[in-house]
Design a protein around this motif. Structure first.
Motif, PDB file in Angstrom:
ATOM      1  N   UNK A   1      93.846  36.546  87.859  1.00  0.00           N
ATOM      2  CA  UNK A   1      94.919  37.260  88.065  1.00  0.00           C
ATOM      3  C   UNK A   1      94.968  38.663  87.300  1.00  0.00           C
ATOM      4  N   UNK A   2      94.468  38.644  86.108  1.00  0.00           N
ATOM      5  CA  UNK A   2      94.422  39.788  85.331  1.00  0.00           C
ATOM      6  C   UNK A   2      93.550  41.065  86.235  1.00  0.00           C
ATOM      7  N   UNK A   3      92.510  40.509  86.595  1.00  0.00           N
ATOM      8  CA  UNK A   3      91.580  41.486  87.158  1.00  0.00           C
ATOM      9  C   UNK A   3      92.303  42.029  88.378  1.00  0.00           C
ATOM     10  N   UNK A   4      93.028  41.059  89.297  1.00  0.00           N
ATOM     11  CA  UNK A   4      93.625  41.617  90.527  1.00  0.00           C
ATOM     12  C   UNK A   4      94.775  42.431  90.030  1.00  0.00           C
ATOM     13  N   UNK A   5      95.646  42.335  88.986  1.00  0.00           N
ATOM     14  CA  UNK A   5      96.556  43.068  88.672  1.00  0.00           C
ATOM     15  C   UNK A   5      96.038  44.513  87.960  1.00  0.00           C
ATOM     16  N   UNK A   6      95.199  44.356  87.246  1.00  0.00           N
ATOM     17  CA  UNK A   6      94.485  45.594  86.961  1.00  0.00           C
ATOM     18  C   UNK A   6      94.095  46.595  88.001  1.00  0.00           C
ATOM     19  N   UNK A   7      93.533  45.880  89.128  1.00  0.00           N
ATOM     20  CA  UNK A   7      93.087  46.846  90.135  1.00  0.00           C
ATOM     21  C   UNK A   7      94.368  47.501  91.060  1.00  0.00           C
ATOM     22  N   UNK A   8      95.456  47.063  90.702  1.00  0.00           N
ATOM     23  CA  UNK A   8      96.651  47.685  91.215  1.00  0.00           C
ATOM     24  C   UNK A   8      97.393  48.746  90.315  1.00  0.00           C
TER      25      UNK A   8
ATOM     26  N   UNK B   1      98.670  29.190  80.881  1.00  0.00           N
ATOM     27  CA  UNK B   1      99.444  29.078  82.029  1.00  0.00           C
ATOM     28  C   UNK B   1     100.616  29.914  82.221  1.00  0.00           C
ATOM     29  N   UNK B   2     101.116  29.838  80.960  1.00  0.00           N
ATOM     30  CA  UNK B   2     102.470  30.517  80.861  1.00  0.00           C
ATOM     31  C   UNK B   2     102.192  32.088  81.181  1.00  0.00           C
ATOM     32  N   UNK B   3     101.117  32.642  80.494  1.00  0.00           N
ATOM     33  CA  UNK B   3     100.636  34.027  80.621  1.00  0.00           C
ATOM     34  C   UNK B   3     100.223  34.284  82.084  1.00  0.00           C
ATOM     35  N   UNK B   4      99.581  33.341  82.698  1.00  0.00           N
ATOM     36  CA  UNK B   4      99.039  33.706  84.175  1.00  0.00           C
ATOM     37  C   UNK B   4     100.303  33.966  84.985  1.00  0.00           C
ATOM     38  N   UNK B   5     101.445  32.940  84.697  1.00  0.00           N
ATOM     39  CA  UNK B   5     102.595  33.006  85.466  1.00  0.00           C
ATOM     40  C   UNK B   5     103.181  34.358  85.412  1.00  0.00           C
ATOM     41  N   UNK B   6     103.324  34.859  84.271  1.00  0.00           N
ATOM     42  CA  UNK B   6     103.974  35.965  83.665  1.00  0.00           C
ATOM     43  C   UNK B   6     103.059  37.167  84.683  1.00  0.00           C
ATOM     44  N   UNK B   7     101.797  37.247  84.660  1.00  0.00           N
ATOM     45  CA  UNK B   7     101.029  38.329  85.349  1.00  0.00           C
ATOM     46  C   UNK B   7     101.069  38.096  86.803  1.00  0.00           C
ATOM     47  N   UNK B   8     101.487  36.841  87.279  1.00  0.00           N
ATOM     48  CA  UNK B   8     101.368  36.664  88.839  1.00  0.00           C
ATOM     49  C   UNK B   8     102.846  37.304  89.145  1.00  0.00           C
ATOM     50  N   UNK B   9     103.853  37.409  88.398  1.00  0.00           N
ATOM     51  CA  UNK B   9     105.109  37.828  88.749  1.00  0.00           C
ATOM     52  C   UNK B   9     105.019  39.438  88.644  1.00  0.00           C
ATOM     53  N   UNK B  10     104.234  40.014  87.961  1.00  0.00           N
ATOM     54  CA  UNK B  10     103.827  41.405  87.883  1.00  0.00           C
ATOM     55  C   UNK B  10     103.063  41.850  89.220  1.00  0.00           C
ATOM     56  N   UNK B  11     102.037  40.954  89.609  1.00  0.00           N
ATOM     57  CA  UNK B  11     101.074  41.059  90.688  1.00  0.00           C
ATOM     58  C   UNK B  11     102.019  41.112  91.815  1.00  0.00           C
ATOM     59  N   UNK B  12     102.921  40.129  92.021  1.00  0.00           N
ATOM     60  CA  UNK B  12     103.585  39.847  93.188  1.00  0.00           C
ATOM     61  C   UNK B  12     104.865  40.849  93.374  1.00  0.00           C
ATOM     62  N   UNK B  13     105.139  41.484  92.339  1.00  0.00           N
ATOM     63  CA  UNK B  13     105.789  42.716  92.491  1.00  0.00           C
ATOM     64  C   UNK B  13     105.394  44.091  93.025  1.00  0.00           C
ATOM     65  N   UNK B  14     103.859  44.089  92.524  1.00  0.00           N
ATOM     66  CA  UNK B  14     103.322  45.224  93.063  1.00  0.00           C
ATOM     67  C   UNK B  14     103.048  45.084  94.743  1.00  0.00           C
ATOM     68  N   UNK B  15     102.758  43.806  95.062  1.00  0.00           N
ATOM     69  CA  UNK B  15     102.307  43.538  96.240  1.00  0.00           C
ATOM     70  C   UNK B  15     103.441  43.598  97.201  1.00  0.00           C
ATOM     71  N   UNK B  16     104.707  43.402  96.809  1.00  0.00           N
ATOM     72  CA  UNK B  16     106.047  43.456  97.577  1.00  0.00           C
ATOM     73  C   UNK B  16     106.301  44.943  97.724  1.00  0.00           C
ATOM     74  N   UNK B  17     105.812  45.892  97.101  1.00  0.00           N
ATOM     75  CA  UNK B  17     106.415  47.363  97.309  1.00  0.00           C
ATOM     76  C   UNK B  17     105.756  47.770  98.565  1.00  0.00           C
TER      77      UNK B  17
END
Length: 141
Positions: free
Chosen positions: A68-75, A125-141
């Motif tokens: 998830x971190x790598x996916x987010x960093x790529x965005x 797992x908690x941190x993964x959830x936080x990063x997934x929220x950021x990632x989903x926010x970028x993907x919904x733009x």
């Protein structure tokens, strides 16, 4: 693997270290024994298998966090990447120290490693959830 930053180290090298070592903890340095592949973690037999299953569960959570971190960093743009990298390094230190504190009284006991890995798993797992929220926010733009 625990990542320690030295004062004076450039931001480039800090980010490079994070990219190389990801978000792994010192606890993941234990080798994956071949026996771990033979354990049924739905029904572990004995304390050693229980501890191995707890470690394997944490290692799987850590791999998911890294993905998830790598996916987010790529965005992210350069400055955003830098900020997230710094935040992640800080979070790793916070997670590791929080878990060390949480299980401090059981140090030296046979359950210490299991308790530590349970804490690391939960916080990861908690941190993964936080990063997934950021990632989903970028993907919904």
């Amino acid at each position: 693997m625990k990542i320690e930053l030295r004062k004076g180290r450039s931001l480039f090298w800090q980010i490079a270290l994070l990219a190389i070592f990801g978000t792994t903890s010192v606890s993941t340095q234990s080798p994956s024994f071949p026996i771990a592949q033979q354990i049924n973690c739905d029904r572990p037999q004995g304390d050693a298998q229980v501890r191995t299953c707890i470690r394997l569960k944490y290692e799987a959570s850590d791999r998911q966090l890294n993905e998830v971190y790598k996916q987010l960093m790529s965005q992210l743009s350069g400055e955003e990447r830098s900020l997230l990298s710094e935040a992640q390094l800080g979070w790793i230190k916070l997670r590791d120290k929080t878990c060390e504190f949480e299980v401090y009284k059981s140090r030296g006991g046979t359950g210490y490693g299991g308790f530590l890995n349970e804490c690391l798993d939960r916080m990861t797992k908690q941190r993964t959830g936080e990063l997934e929220k950021y990632l989903n926010g970028f993907n919904s733009l």
